[in-house]
Write an enzyme that holds these catalytic residues in place. Structure first.
Site, PDB file in Angstrom:
ATOM      1  N   HIS A 185       0.868  -1.178   0.000  1.00  0.00           N
ATOM      2  CA  HIS A 185       0.000   0.000   0.000  1.00  0.00           C
ATOM      3  C   HIS A 185       0.899   1.221   0.000  1.00  0.00           C
ATOM      4  O   HIS A 185       1.840   1.302   0.775  1.00  0.00           O
ATOM      5  CB  HIS A 185      -0.899  -0.006   1.234  1.00  0.00           C
ATOM      6  CG  HIS A 185      -2.021   0.988   1.137  1.00  0.00           C
ATOM      7  ND1 HIS A 185      -1.813   2.319   1.333  1.00  0.00           N
ATOM      8  CD2 HIS A 185      -3.331   0.836   0.853  1.00  0.00           C
ATOM      9  CE1 HIS A 185      -2.981   2.941   1.170  1.00  0.00           C
ATOM     10  NE2 HIS A 185      -3.906   2.069   0.884  1.00  0.00           N
ATOM     11  N   ARG A 206      -6.725  10.380  -0.561  1.00  0.00           N
ATOM     12  CA  ARG A 206      -6.372  10.916  -1.866  1.00  0.00           C
ATOM     13  C   ARG A 206      -7.607  11.138  -2.727  1.00  0.00           C
ATOM     14  O   ARG A 206      -7.709  12.135  -3.431  1.00  0.00           O
ATOM     15  CB  ARG A 206      -5.364   9.996  -2.564  1.00  0.00           C
ATOM     16  CG  ARG A 206      -3.945  10.199  -2.014  1.00  0.00           C
ATOM     17  CD  ARG A 206      -2.976   9.172  -2.561  1.00  0.00           C
ATOM     18  NE  ARG A 206      -3.199   7.854  -1.961  1.00  0.00           N
ATOM     19  CZ  ARG A 206      -3.216   6.724  -2.643  1.00  0.00           C
ATOM     20  NH1 ARG A 206      -2.998   6.728  -3.926  1.00  0.00           N
ATOM     21  NH2 ARG A 206      -3.428   5.584  -2.020  1.00  0.00           N
TER      22      ARG A 206
END
Lengths: 642, 354
Positions: free
Chosen positions: A251, A271
């Site tokens: 990740h 994000r």
């Protein structure tokens, strides 16, 4: 000897009490089967609770243009076309139904204005697609399934006077061995209660593996202690095969500060909701890392990227929303180039775009986590993030429709992270929660159906049980050997340093030598204390699984001479169309790992036609492309004839 | 070590006392252990396991405050080990770690929390609307948010552990579900599409809501910051009371409809659950009550009086008799006596200035 062991008889034993396991158990129970759920920790604590972003399902609630074909396309694209197409297809088609079903179990997703389930944007998904509950979707999923199981138990109590008449949860119980009969059919599962250290034998003709991943073999990981590859190893030892083990997802945004929480995830939705990545020079560096295959879909300037958040139809998405592997590699490259933060990460900043109130509303547990654990206020300052081992794409090779394990075993099924194929070389965010619902249900359903086909029940052999007991007691009986904690640390170092995010031939070869040494040392591990809730003993038993699964990863990583998704070879930095047609299959020969090449199942024309030629050209071999051209020419001719 | 000019701050050695033992007994064991900057209590426990105490039993999973496994008592406070930063202690402070006190010991810091799973199983499940197919559910965000607060619960059981009703009162456990399951009842009560409408009454009659005397300890220890008392328990208590005991209705019947009281009494007795009339906290002198009502600031959060739960025969549950003082526990908390001194009242007369 075996007479003292507690025995239970079930139709279906589900190993693992995360999303996939619970969904499988619900389905097996609904099919009328007596079902046991084996949970390594307490009921409801499974690693699924850590999933934050959401569950991807093309419901089209936010953007009505979304449908299963688009979801299928995104999934294949994200997996770099290495996915088992049939699994990706079933997943895209069935995910909405599985999500809606959760509402009938009592789940409360966030809503759209017209009262439907809200869906959010996520890396790699063309439309807003993730059903979510703030940033604690995994917790909602686990709780909902847990409560559905309780409600089934209440129905059973009404009918039979006993909550556990047809479905029982064995909390804090670990399975160490699967037992087969002489026809290589599953006959049972052997394990121990963590609390008491007593052994327990489940006699059952069908076993569903839903044990999750392998991240505990890595130094920096978001995974909990349970993720020791138990299901992968159990399947191998039972004669099943593993595929895609070289593909691990790192990740891109794990916490790197403070050290105590190193590895813990910062959800991708930070994000999706406007978080930007900057290096130590303040540069928004993701614009420099958009690969050619994605060039068309991503913004080229900060201005365009900024406009996308409010007007996604007329602007291209910001490069922060590239698939995870791209973002992880970019961060890795920035840090290596000396533009990282003090703790070895980069900065993720959401405070510049959203108001503090909005951040707290949209990302409550993120806010909470950073405040509590790191004393960082994400509404005011950026976070320090870097890649962390997060998910294994590889796993048990299964039949896509039934989830039955492929190989020399019958009655074994696998769903969720422990199964392989669905995500190809890289999983899209949000596809794991939907994966475990779709294939969890299928596993439960087909395990139940398999039980119905049996004339006689497979019998557990006493010798096998005795061998399992002996194996389990060995670390306690040895004296003066090495500590399992030490061994685990060494394993984590080997995997982290030599089989990590960026790989090289020489390092992988060294890793295999080191892993062989570790396996040898593991045979000499000894633990202090007794059998009662002894974490040292538990770890010693888990190590056996971690070691064998790590070896599969290292071998497959050495074999695959290309870079694709969750597998990056510095010495082979590009994707090779030839390698796309190959799955690497691991099996066990005695106690040796055997690696074979197997052709990838071929996508049928009707699915192939969902892609345009320019995109396929990036992935397919010339022969495959020629076939595709013939296909489209045929279609044109047909149309012209009309 | 430690005094070199290293760029990174090296660890300090700290004194820990950890309870070791099992159900037959145990003791606090002293450990000197290295602690580094930025660590939490759970990190220190892991270091102990890897070095001095390999068989130290402790539950944990996510190490991020999301799973609720590493519940323990740290210097007497119920807390999550992963959420307790070492920087919150003084440098020379001894850190004492003990297992959750309310649940039976298994070993070291691990307790048998099956009580909670039994209570979960007794709480009636979500009742879906029969006329809606999957995919047809429509709810507004504002309506789901109220229940969502309670669904944040990570089931660490710290609230259950800290609740005086069962902490050190084993005898109350059968009749009392605890704060975790009060918020479950409240969550379902507020669920826009749940078809059962007796969640509050159920909480009162079968979960032992009446035992709660609103000391807010559960809210205080909740790592998710769920307002257990204010948003779940008090609203349920109030609305249960509204229906069964409304002071104005009661007053009216007393003054104007004396003749009907007998009929009403019978009706009350045939009502399903917990209809006992409460005398707690009220004088029952009409004039005084009316006076009090005018002068009391109703907006403040003072618990409503309410009756203890009774069983199907209209009797108090047996645990009331095993309670360590005569009669039921005061719904206002054991430390409140009446009449309250005026200075303790949350009220200022609009015309008086001090």
């Amino acid at each position: 000897m075996t007479t003292r062991i507690e025995r239970h008889h079930y139709d279906v034993v589900v190993i693992g009490a995360g999303g996939a396991g619970l969904r499988a158990a619900i389905e097996a129970r609904l099919a009328g089967k007596r079902t046991a759920i084996i949970s390594k920790s307490l009921f409801g604590k499974a690693h699924t609770v850590m999933a934050e972003g959401g569950a991807a399902a093309a419901m089209g609630n936010v953007n009505p243009r979304d449908n299963w074909q688009v979801h299928f396309r995104d999934t294949m694209r994200g997996g770099k076309f290495l996915n088992n197409y049939r699994m990706a297809e079933l997943h895209a088609k069935e995910a909405p139904q599985r999500i809606w079903e959760l509402e009938t179990y009592g789940a409360l997703f966030d809503r759209t204005k017209d009262g439907k389930i809200s869906q959010r944007n996520f890396g790699g998904h063309e439309y807003p697609r993730l059903a979510h509950v703030g940033d604690r979707t995994g917790l909602e999923l686990i709780r909902t399934l847990q409560q559905k199981i309780v409600s089934l138990q209440q129905e059973d109590k009404k009918e039979h006077g006993d909550y556990e008449a047809r479905i029982k949860v064995f909390a804090e119980t670990t399975i160490t061995d699967l037992l087969l009969d002489s026809d290589r059919r599953i006959a049972g599962a052997f394990g121990y209660y963590r609390e008491s250290g007593e052994f327990v034998l489940f006699e059952a003709p069908a076993v569903v593996l839903a044990t999750g991943g392998v991240g505990r073999s890595y130094k920096v990981t978001s995974n909990s202690w349970e993720y020791t590859g138990d299901g992968h190893a159990l399947a191998l030892r039972a004669g099943a095969t593993l595929i895609n083990m070289e593909f691990l997802q790192f990740h891109p945004t794990g916490m790197v500060w403070p050290p105590s929480v190193k590895g813990i995830l910062v959800t991708e939705s930070v994000r999706g909701d406007g978080g930007v990545l900057r290096n130590s020079e303040g540069r928004r560096f993701m614009f420099d890392y958009v690969p050619d295959v994605f060039r068309k879909q991503y913004a080229e300037t900060e201005e365009e990227a900024d406009r996308w958040y409010t007007d996604p139809d007329n602007n291209r998405r910001p490069p922060e929303l590239l698939p995870r592997d791209e973002v992880a590699r970019a961060i890795n490259a920035e840090v290596k180039a000396g533009r990282g933060s003090p703790a070895g990460g980069v900065y993720l900043d959401v405070s510049t775009r959203l108001s503090p109130e909005e951040i707290k509303r949209r990302l409550p547990s993120m806010y909470h986590q950073f405040k509590e654990l790191a004393d960082v206020d994400i509404t005011k300052q950026p976070m320090e993030v870097g890649p962390t081992c997060h998910y294994v794409m590889g796993g048990v090779e299964v039949d896509p429709d039934t989830t039955a394990a492929v190989g020399n075993v019958q009655g074994l099924f696998a769903a969720g992270e422990v199964s392989g194929g669905m995500h190809g070389s890289n999983r899209l965010g949000g596809n794991s929660l939907s994966d475990l619902l779709v294939f969890g249900k299928r596993a439960g359903e087909h395990a139940a159906a398999y039980v119905d086909t049996l004339g006689t029940r497979p019998k557990v052999s006493t010798a096998d049980v005795e061998a399992a007991v002996e194996q389990a007691l060995a670390p306690l009986e040895r004296k003066g050997g090495e500590s399992p904690y030490r061994l685990q640390q060494d394993l984590q170092t080997v995997m982290g340093d030599l089989v990590g995010i960026i790989r090289r031939k020489s390092e992988l070869e060294e890793a295999l030598v080191r892993l062989a040494e570790l396996r040898d040392r593991a045979n000499r591990v000894s633990v202090a204390g007794g059998r009662r809730y002894n974490p040292g003993w538990h770890l010693a038993l888990d190590l056996r699984n971690m070691l064998i699964v790590s070896e599969c990863t290292a071998r497959a990583a050495l074999e695959r001479e290309e870079s694709r998704g969750g597998h990056t070879r510095e010495d082979f930095p590009t994707m090779s169309p030839k390698w796309r047609t190959v799955n690497l299959v691991c099996s066990l020969d005695g106690d040796k790992v055997r690696l074979e090449h197997k052709p990838l199942p071929k996508m049928p024309p009707e699915l192939m036609k969902l892609f345009d030629r320019a995109e396929l050209a990036k992935y397919l071999t010339d022969e495959e492309l020629a076939e595709f051209d013939a296909l489209t020419a045929e279609a044109h001719a047909e149309e012209a004839a009309k | 070590m430690g005094n070199q000019d290293a760029p990174v701050k090296t660890g300090t050695t700290r004194h820990f006392r950890i309870w070791r033992g099992d159900e037959s007994g145990g003791e606090l064991v002293d450990y000197q252990v290295e602690v580094n900057e930025g660590e939490v209590v759970l990190d220190v426990i892991h270091r102990l396991q890897a070095t001095q105490a390999p068989d130290l039993a402790c539950r944990w999973n996510c190490k991020a405050g999301k799973c609720g496994s590493c519940s323990m008592e740290i210097n007497g406070m119920p807390r999550l080990g992963c959420m307790t930063r070492m920087s919150t202690f003084d440098d020379n402070e001894t850190v004492t770690i003990t297992p959750l006190r309310t649940f039976p010991i298994i070993r070291d810091l691990v307790t048998d929390v099956s009580f909670n799973y039994e209570k979960a199983r007794e709480t009636p499940a979500f009742a879906p609307p029969p006329d809606l197919a999957p995919g047809e559910y429509r709810m507004q965000q504002v309506d789901v948010e109220r229940s969502q607060e309670f669904r944040k619960c990570i089931e660490c059981f710290l609230c259950q552990n800290t609740c005086h009703v069962i902490r050190d009162h084993e005898e109350n456990k059968p009749a009392f579900s605890g704060p975790r399951f009060f918020i479950r009842a409240a969550e379902l009560d507020m669920h826009p599409l749940d078809t059962r409408n007796d969640r509050k009454e159920y909480a009162q009659a079968s979960q032992g809501l009446g035992y709660c005397n609103i000391t807010k300890c559960c809210t205080e220890v909740c790592p998710e910051g769920i307002k257990i008392t204010d948003n779940a328990i008090i609203p349920m208590k109030e609305r249960v009371v509204d229906r069964r005991y409304d002071p104005l209705v009661w007053l009216g019947s007393k003054i104007f409809r004396r003749g009907q009281r007998e009929a009403e009494q019978t009706a009350r007795e045939s009502a399903p659950v917990g209809t006992a009339h409460s005398h707690a906290g009220a004088s029952h002198e009409p004039g005084a009550e009316a006076e009090a009502e005018r002068g009391v600031h109703w907006g403040r959060q003072v618990p409503q009086p309410q009756a203890p739960a009774v069983d199907s025969r209209g009797r108090l549950p047996i645990s009331e008799f095993t309670f360590d003082r005569p009669a039921a526990p005061s719904p206002f908390g054991e430390d409140v006596t009446f009449p309250m001194p005026p200075k303790d009242l949350n009220y200022a007369h609009p015309e008086q200035k001090d």
